[in-house]
Design a protein around this motif. Structure first.
Motif, short mmCIF file in Angstrom:
data_model
loop_
_atom_site.label_atom_id
_atom_site.label_comp_id
_atom_site.label_asym_id
_atom_site.label_seq_id
_atom_site.Cartn_x
_atom_site.Cartn_y
_atom_site.Cartn_z
N TYR A 22 1.28 4.17 -2.96
CA TYR A 22 1.29 5.56 -2.79
C TYR A 22 2.52 6.32 -3.22
O TYR A 22 2.37 7.37 -3.79
N LEU A 77 -4.49 11.58 0.03
CA LEU A 77 -4.56 11.26 -1.38
C LEU A 77 -5.08 12.46 -2.06
O LEU A 77 -4.80 12.85 -2.99
N SER A 112 2.03 8.93 -6.51
CA SER A 112 1.97 10.11 -6.25
C SER A 112 3.16 11.04 -6.59
O SER A 112 3.32 12.26 -6.41
N SER A 169 -2.47 15.23 -2.04
CA SER A 169 -1.59 14.79 -3.23
C SER A 169 -1.98 15.35 -4.41
O SER A 169 -1.08 15.73 -5.17
N GLU A 200 -6.43 9.17 5.44
CA GLU A 200 -5.93 8.74 4.09
C GLU A 200 -6.54 9.14 2.99
O GLU A 200 -5.73 9.85 1.88
N ARG A 223 1.00 -1.19 0.02
CA ARG A 223 0.01 -0.02 -0.07
C ARG A 223 0.72 1.11 0.02
O ARG A 223 0.68 2.29 -0.59
N ASP A 224 1.99 1.30 0.96
CA ASP A 224 2.56 2.48 0.80
C ASP A 224 3.55 2.61 -0.59
O ASP A 224 3.97 3.65 -0.71
#
Length: 147
Positions: free
Chosen positions: A38, A109, A42, A112, A105, A34-35
């Protein structure tokens, strides 16, 4: 016709390129999936990968990873290590989250995707002296204009 074939090739290759890049980020940075997702999604690099004219999907995974790391390093330098600005950004995330009844979260998002962190960085001097309602209204207006 040749351009269309190349575009189809690019779109077909993108998932494979992204899988390899995310996998490398997970391994080199010891991040969970998941990280790592991102971290990659991003980035400006991802936006360049979507631009089929750049043909970045032909680059090796290692060179893409190195470009990503260079981008993230430059991003950290540009944002600076000013604890006041970092605290202000956290303040904005938490207050926006609470006001809009979203998860942290979701807010992260959203901020970002719409460049809110850069906006807060650029306008810190003016915004941090305002009340919470004004700051949240300004952020909401900024996001709405970016959509």
């Amino acid at each position: 016709m040749l351009q269309n074939d190349q575009n189809q090739l690019g779109y077909a290759m993108l998932p494979f390129v992204m899988r390899e890049l995310v996998n490398m980020v997970m391994k080199k940075k010891t991040l969970p999936l998941r990280d790592a997702l991102y971290y990659v999604y991003s980035s400006q690099l991802y936006k360049f990968l979507l631009d089929l004219n750049t043909k970045l999907w032909y680059s090796s995974t290692l060179s893409l990873y190195e470009a990503l790391e260079k981008e993230k390093t430059e991003q950290r330098k540009a944002q600076g290590d000013d604890p006041e600005i970092l605290l202000f950004k956290m303040f904005c995330i938490e207050n926006y989250r609470e006001a809009k009844k979203k998860s942290a979260e979701e807010v992260l998002l959203l901020f970002s995707a719409h460049g809110v962190f850069e906006f807060l960085n650029d306008n810190f001097e003016m915004l941090h002296t305002q009340d919470t309602e004004y700051i949240l209204d300004t952020i909401t207006t900024y996001i709405n204009k970016k959509r």
